[in-house]
Design an enzyme around this catalytic site. Structure first.
Site, PDB file in Angstrom:
ATOM      1  N   HIS A  81     -13.770 -26.282  28.270  1.00  0.00           N
ATOM      2  CA  HIS A  81     -12.527 -26.183  27.492  1.00  0.00           C
ATOM      3  C   HIS A  81     -11.860 -24.837  27.774  1.00  0.00           C
ATOM      4  O   HIS A  81     -12.544 -23.828  27.933  1.00  0.00           O
ATOM      5  CB  HIS A  81     -12.819 -26.272  25.998  1.00  0.00           C
ATOM      6  CG  HIS A  81     -13.471 -27.557  25.578  1.00  0.00           C
ATOM      7  ND1 HIS A  81     -14.124 -27.710  24.390  1.00  0.00           N
ATOM      8  CD2 HIS A  81     -13.570 -28.755  26.199  1.00  0.00           C
ATOM      9  CE1 HIS A  81     -14.599 -28.935  24.286  1.00  0.00           C
ATOM     10  NE2 HIS A  81     -14.285 -29.591  25.378  1.00  0.00           N
ATOM     11  N   TYR A 212     -12.729 -25.119  14.588  1.00  0.00           N
ATOM     12  CA  TYR A 212     -13.385 -24.370  13.512  1.00  0.00           C
ATOM     13  C   TYR A 212     -12.402 -24.369  12.335  1.00  0.00           C
ATOM     14  O   TYR A 212     -11.315 -23.805  12.452  1.00  0.00           O
ATOM     15  CB  TYR A 212     -13.659 -22.927  13.933  1.00  0.00           C
ATOM     16  CG  TYR A 212     -14.753 -22.754  14.964  1.00  0.00           C
ATOM     17  CD1 TYR A 212     -14.522 -22.961  16.324  1.00  0.00           C
ATOM     18  CD2 TYR A 212     -16.043 -22.370  14.579  1.00  0.00           C
ATOM     19  CE1 TYR A 212     -15.539 -22.796  17.272  1.00  0.00           C
ATOM     20  CE2 TYR A 212     -17.059 -22.197  15.516  1.00  0.00           C
ATOM     21  CZ  TYR A 212     -16.801 -22.416  16.851  1.00  0.00           C
ATOM     22  OH  TYR A 212     -17.799 -22.236  17.779  1.00  0.00           O
ATOM     23  N   PRO A 304     -24.905 -19.715  13.278  1.00  0.00           N
ATOM     24  CA  PRO A 304     -24.395 -20.397  14.473  1.00  0.00           C
ATOM     25  C   PRO A 304     -22.871 -20.372  14.661  1.00  0.00           C
ATOM     26  O   PRO A 304     -22.379 -20.831  15.692  1.00  0.00           O
ATOM     27  CB  PRO A 304     -24.884 -21.847  14.297  1.00  0.00           C
ATOM     28  CG  PRO A 304     -25.168 -21.996  12.854  1.00  0.00           C
ATOM     29  CD  PRO A 304     -25.527 -20.650  12.328  1.00  0.00           C
ATOM     30  N   LYS A 308     -23.742 -17.991  19.447  1.00  0.00           N
ATOM     31  CA  LYS A 308     -24.299 -16.884  20.232  1.00  0.00           C
ATOM     32  C   LYS A 308     -25.811 -16.962  20.478  1.00  0.00           C
ATOM     33  O   LYS A 308     -26.330 -16.325  21.402  1.00  0.00           O
ATOM     34  CB  LYS A 308     -24.029 -15.544  19.509  1.00  0.00           C
ATOM     35  CG  LYS A 308     -22.590 -15.133  19.503  1.00  0.00           C
ATOM     36  CD  LYS A 308     -22.235 -14.377  20.765  1.00  0.00           C
ATOM     37  CE  LYS A 308     -20.783 -14.464  21.115  1.00  0.00           C
ATOM     38  NZ  LYS A 308     -20.395 -15.555  21.985  1.00  0.00           N
ATOM     39  N   TYR A 396     -16.225 -14.317  22.030  1.00  0.00           N
ATOM     40  CA  TYR A 396     -16.657 -15.719  22.050  1.00  0.00           C
ATOM     41  C   TYR A 396     -17.152 -16.136  23.432  1.00  0.00           C
ATOM     42  O   TYR A 396     -18.177 -16.798  23.559  1.00  0.00           O
ATOM     43  CB  TYR A 396     -15.502 -16.628  21.591  1.00  0.00           C
ATOM     44  CG  TYR A 396     -15.947 -18.039  21.274  1.00  0.00           C
ATOM     45  CD1 TYR A 396     -16.406 -18.371  19.996  1.00  0.00           C
ATOM     46  CD2 TYR A 396     -15.927 -19.038  22.250  1.00  0.00           C
ATOM     47  CE1 TYR A 396     -16.826 -19.656  19.704  1.00  0.00           C
ATOM     48  CE2 TYR A 396     -16.346 -20.322  21.965  1.00  0.00           C
ATOM     49  CZ  TYR A 396     -16.792 -20.624  20.681  1.00  0.00           C
ATOM     50  OH  TYR A 396     -17.216 -21.913  20.405  1.00  0.00           O
TER      51      TYR A 396
HETATM   52  P1  RFL Z   1     -36.574 -21.103  20.580  1.00  0.00           P
HETATM   53  O1  RFL Z   1     -35.569 -22.022  21.158  1.00  0.00           O
HETATM   54  O2  RFL Z   1     -36.878 -21.222  19.132  1.00  0.00           O
HETATM   55  O3  RFL Z   1     -37.905 -21.293  21.433  1.00  0.00           O
HETATM   56  C1  RFL Z   1     -39.135 -20.755  21.019  1.00  0.00           C
HETATM   57  C2  RFL Z   1     -40.230 -21.616  21.601  1.00  0.00           C
HETATM   58  O4  RFL Z   1     -41.484 -21.031  21.242  1.00  0.00           O
HETATM   59  C3  RFL Z   1     -42.365 -22.045  20.831  1.00  0.00           C
HETATM   60  N1  RFL Z   1     -43.398 -21.477  19.933  1.00  0.00           N
HETATM   61  C4  RFL Z   1     -44.680 -21.245  20.328  1.00  0.00           C
HETATM   62  N2  RFL Z   1     -45.286 -21.414  21.506  1.00  0.00           N
HETATM   63  C5  RFL Z   1     -46.618 -21.120  21.581  1.00  0.00           C
HETATM   64  N3  RFL Z   1     -47.337 -20.661  20.506  1.00  0.00           N
HETATM   65  C6  RFL Z   1     -46.734 -20.482  19.302  1.00  0.00           C
HETATM   66  N4  RFL Z   1     -47.432 -20.053  18.233  1.00  0.00           N
HETATM   67  C7  RFL Z   1     -45.343 -20.769  19.184  1.00  0.00           C
HETATM   68  N5  RFL Z   1     -44.461 -20.716  18.163  1.00  0.00           N
HETATM   69  C8  RFL Z   1     -43.280 -21.150  18.641  1.00  0.00           C
HETATM   70  C9  RFL Z   1     -41.463 -23.051  20.127  1.00  0.00           C
HETATM   71  O5  RFL Z   1     -42.059 -24.350  20.065  1.00  0.00           O
HETATM   72  C10 RFL Z   1     -40.229 -23.027  21.001  1.00  0.00           C
HETATM   73  O6  RFL Z   1     -40.259 -23.996  22.033  1.00  0.00           O
HETATM   74  O7  RFL Z   1     -36.203 -19.558  20.824  1.00  0.00           O
HETATM   75  P2  RFL Z   1     -35.369 -18.835  21.998  1.00  0.00           P
HETATM   76  O8  RFL Z   1     -35.915 -19.205  23.340  1.00  0.00           O
HETATM   77  O9  RFL Z   1     -35.314 -17.430  21.594  1.00  0.00           O
HETATM   78  O10 RFL Z   1     -33.913 -19.487  21.932  1.00  0.00           O
HETATM   79  C11 RFL Z   1     -33.067 -19.270  20.821  1.00  0.00           C
HETATM   80  C12 RFL Z   1     -32.133 -20.477  20.624  1.00  0.00           C
HETATM   81  O11 RFL Z   1     -32.917 -21.652  20.572  1.00  0.00           O
HETATM   82  C13 RFL Z   1     -31.284 -20.349  19.349  1.00  0.00           C
HETATM   83  O12 RFL Z   1     -30.826 -19.021  19.192  1.00  0.00           O
HETATM   84  C14 RFL Z   1     -30.051 -21.293  19.391  1.00  0.00           C
HETATM   85  O13 RFL Z   1     -30.427 -22.637  19.273  1.00  0.00           O
HETATM   86  C15 RFL Z   1     -29.074 -20.953  18.261  1.00  0.00           C
HETATM   87  N6  RFL Z   1     -27.903 -21.850  18.199  1.00  0.00           N
HETATM   88  C16 RFL Z   1     -26.839 -21.694  19.069  1.00  0.00           C
HETATM   89  N7  RFL Z   1     -26.869 -20.778  20.049  1.00  0.00           N
HETATM   90  C17 RFL Z   1     -25.842 -20.683  20.962  1.00  0.00           C
HETATM   91  O14 RFL Z   1     -25.893 -19.817  21.858  1.00  0.00           O
HETATM   92  N8  RFL Z   1     -24.742 -21.518  20.929  1.00  0.00           N
HETATM   93  C18 RFL Z   1     -24.625 -22.475  19.959  1.00  0.00           C
HETATM   94  O15 RFL Z   1     -23.657 -23.242  19.988  1.00  0.00           O
HETATM   95  C19 RFL Z   1     -25.677 -22.573  18.976  1.00  0.00           C
HETATM   96  N9  RFL Z   1     -25.621 -23.518  18.015  1.00  0.00           N
HETATM   97  C20 RFL Z   1     -27.870 -22.887  17.261  1.00  0.00           C
HETATM   98  C21 RFL Z   1     -26.696 -23.698  17.189  1.00  0.00           C
HETATM   99  C22 RFL Z   1     -28.945 -23.153  16.433  1.00  0.00           C
HETATM  100  C23 RFL Z   1     -28.873 -24.179  15.532  1.00  0.00           C
HETATM  101  N10 RFL Z   1     -30.011 -24.412  14.733  1.00  0.00           N
HETATM  102  C24 RFL Z   1     -30.637 -25.673  14.647  1.00  0.00           C
HETATM  103  C25 RFL Z   1     -30.739 -23.284  14.220  1.00  0.00           C
HETATM  104  C26 RFL Z   1     -26.600 -24.730  16.281  1.00  0.00           C
HETATM  105  C27 RFL Z   1     -27.675 -24.972  15.432  1.00  0.00           C
HETATM  106  C28 RFL Z   1     -27.511 -26.093  14.444  1.00  0.00           C
HETATM  107  C1  PHB Z   2     -22.548 -27.267  18.764  1.00  0.00           C
HETATM  108  O1  PHB Z   2     -21.869 -28.003  19.503  1.00  0.00           O
HETATM  109  O2  PHB Z   2     -23.696 -27.589  18.377  1.00  0.00           O
HETATM  110  C2  PHB Z   2     -21.995 -25.981  18.279  1.00  0.00           C
HETATM  111  C3  PHB Z   2     -20.745 -25.559  18.721  1.00  0.00           C
HETATM  112  C4  PHB Z   2     -20.235 -24.357  18.272  1.00  0.00           C
HETATM  113  C5  PHB Z   2     -20.956 -23.580  17.382  1.00  0.00           C
HETATM  114  C6  PHB Z   2     -22.213 -23.975  16.960  1.00  0.00           C
HETATM  115  C7  PHB Z   2     -22.738 -25.185  17.408  1.00  0.00           C
HETATM  116  O3  PHB Z   2     -20.428 -22.417  16.931  1.00  0.00           O
END
Ligand code: RFL
Ligand code: PHB
Length: 402
Positions: A81, A212, A304, A308, A396
């Site tokens: 986008h 948003y 979220p 980031k 962003y």
């Molecule tokens: P993760 O992805 O949590 O991965 C950690 C891994 O470690 C494993 N683990 C273990 N392994 C061995 N022994 C143990 N004792 C362990 N304990 C845990 C886990 O099973 C897992 O596989 O951390 P990492 O790599 O630091 O990545 C971080 C991201 O996943 C997180 O920041 C993002 O998902 C946040 N987030 C978003 N980030 C963006 O950049 N753009 C977005 O649009 C965005 N949207 C979001 C989000 C997070 C969301 N939720 C569900 C919190 C939207 C949502 C709804």
């Molecule tokens: C998503 O598509 O899951 C999403 C997009 C933008 C955000 C957070 C999550 O700021």
């Protein structure tokens, strides 16, 4: 592998805990520089490849995936986008990210698709990911031979990985951050009084870019996953039970919060996934203790709204990999010792931006009507001032790593 006491012992250069974005990107970055690593992960492959999380990739994350030869499917299937839409008082305002940042775009490609691509490529390269481990623990961090101990297949044999360094990439609830003694770390935290209810629906896109929305009933976000599947979120009470949210109630809130005065309408479809997440900002300082380096959600959390979290996790391991490469090329620890300070400068800016987007766009009943008006003034300023819109856009699409 040799037997050491009751544990089977093996050796690698960098032991990585967690196969999320941080751990997987790190393994690839090190492999490209001829540095060996092993990842241990406590879930199985299907679980990590099926967990629905982030959606938006910053431009440099996209560029990095392409540089590493991991971007082919993303370039075919992602949505690109030129900007985002901010919606308030029933009106839409396009923020032209591409124009304001000299060509950087907003890429929507789900986190679990990134994980699938990185896992497949890692295994093809002969890399090792030990899935489904139990009882992960960290040892001897103050020595030059730190160790990761775990059980194979959750309750099987005990193994130890002896390494030069441990990368704690195990998310917010993993064992790495607690392995830094409490007295040696400071934690900064803000918990928000709201959460997000997120859904996946089988429907065509309702709008060509992310929306948003700030609304008196609460925040809403319209995102996408594919031409057939859409991702939407609404602000809710973080302690609410998802059982209180029928599909009809979710659609009625989405219609109300995303409504415009110009007749735009949201297309509904069957909801096949829904859940509630709480929101917090969190930073651990420092991100190093002896030979342990923590990265990604293990070290920090952002709400979220700024999209980031995933990108920050990748930025951390880019900085960490540079320190490790320096060490293996020259034996110098200086760059590694700078890891925490270097990463935290960028992390705090992402924390600031995520907090800013969150407070500006959500309805917080604890705030005074004065503060609520200030958020509307902020939005009005952002959409009418090129300087303010540029500041939002450059954050962003992602600040530079250096
Ligand atoms: P993760 O992805 O949590 O991965 C950690 C891994 O470690 C494993 N683990 C273990 N392994 C061995 N022994 C143990 N004792 C362990 N304990 C845990 C886990 O099973 C897992 O596989 O951390 P990492 O790599 O630091 O990545 C971080 C991201 O996943 C997180 O920041 C993002 O998902 C946040 N987030 C978003 N980030 C963006 O950049 N753009 C977005 O649009 C965005 N949207 C979001 C989000 C997070 C969301 N939720 C569900 C919190 C939207 C949502 C709804
Ligand atoms: C998503 O598509 O899951 C999403 C997009 C933008 C955000 C957070 C999550 O700021």
């Amino acid at each position: 592998m040799v037997n050491r006491g009751r544990a089977r012992v093996r050796r690698t250069q960098v032991g990585i805990i967690g196969a999320g974005p941080a751990g997987l990107f790190l393994a690839h970055l090190l492999h490209r520089q001829g540095i060996e690593s092993v990842i241990v992960e406590n879930r199985n492959r299907a679980e990590i490849e099926g967990t629905i999380r982030a959606g938006v990739l910053e431009q440099w994350t996209v560029d990095l995936m392409n540089e590493m030869g991991l971007g082919a499917r993303m370039m075919r299937e992602a949505h690109f986008h030129s900007g985002i839409t901010l919606r308030f008082n029933g009106k839409s305002h396009h923020i032209d990210m591409e124009g304001l940042t000299g060509g950087k775009r907003v890429t929507v490609y789900a986190q679990h698709e990134v994980i699938r691509d990185l896992v497949a490529a890692r295994l093809e390269d002969g890399g090792e990911i030990v899935f489904n481990v139990g009882e992960t623990s960290l040892h001897d961090l103050d020595t030059d031979r730190p160790k990761i101990r775990y059980r194979r297949d959750r309750d099987g044999e005990v193994e130890e990985i002896h390494c030069d360094f441990i990368a704690g990439c195990d998310g917010f609830h993993g064992p790495s951050r607690p392995a830094i003694p409490e007295a040696a770390r400071t934690e900064y935290q803000k918990v928000y009084p709201f959460g997000w209810l997120g859904i996946l629906t089988e429907a065509p896109p309702s709008y060509p870019e992310l929306i948003y929305a700030n609304h008196e009933r609460g925040f809403a976000l319209l995102s996408t996953r594919s031409p057939e599947i859409q991702r939407l979120y609404i602000q809710c009470d973080p302690k609410d039970d998802i059982a209180n949210w029928s599909d009809d109630r979710i659609w009625s809130e989405l219609h109300a919060r995303l409504a415009t005065k110009d007749g735009w309408s949201l297309t509904e479809g069957p909801i096949f996934q829904k859940g509630i997440i709480a929101m917090r900002s969190f930073v651990c300082d420092p991100m190093q203790h002896g030979r342990l380096f923590i990265a990604g959600d293990a070290a920090h959390i952002v709400p979220p709204t700024g999209a980031k979290g995933l990108n920050l996790a990748v930025a951390d391991v880019v900085v960490l990999s540079r320190g490790l490469v320096d060490y293996y090329r020259s034996g110098r620890m200086e760059r590694l010792e700078q890891y925490s300070a270097t990463a935290l400068r960028r992390i705090w800016k992402a924390e600031r931006f995520s907090w800013y987007m969150t407070t500006m766009l959500h309805r917080n009943e604890a705030e005074t009507p004065f503060e609520q008006r200030i958020h509307l003034a902020d939005l009005d300023y952002v959409v009418h001032s090129r300087a303010a819109a540029t500041a939002l856009a450059e954050n962003y699409v992602g600040l530079p790593i250096d």
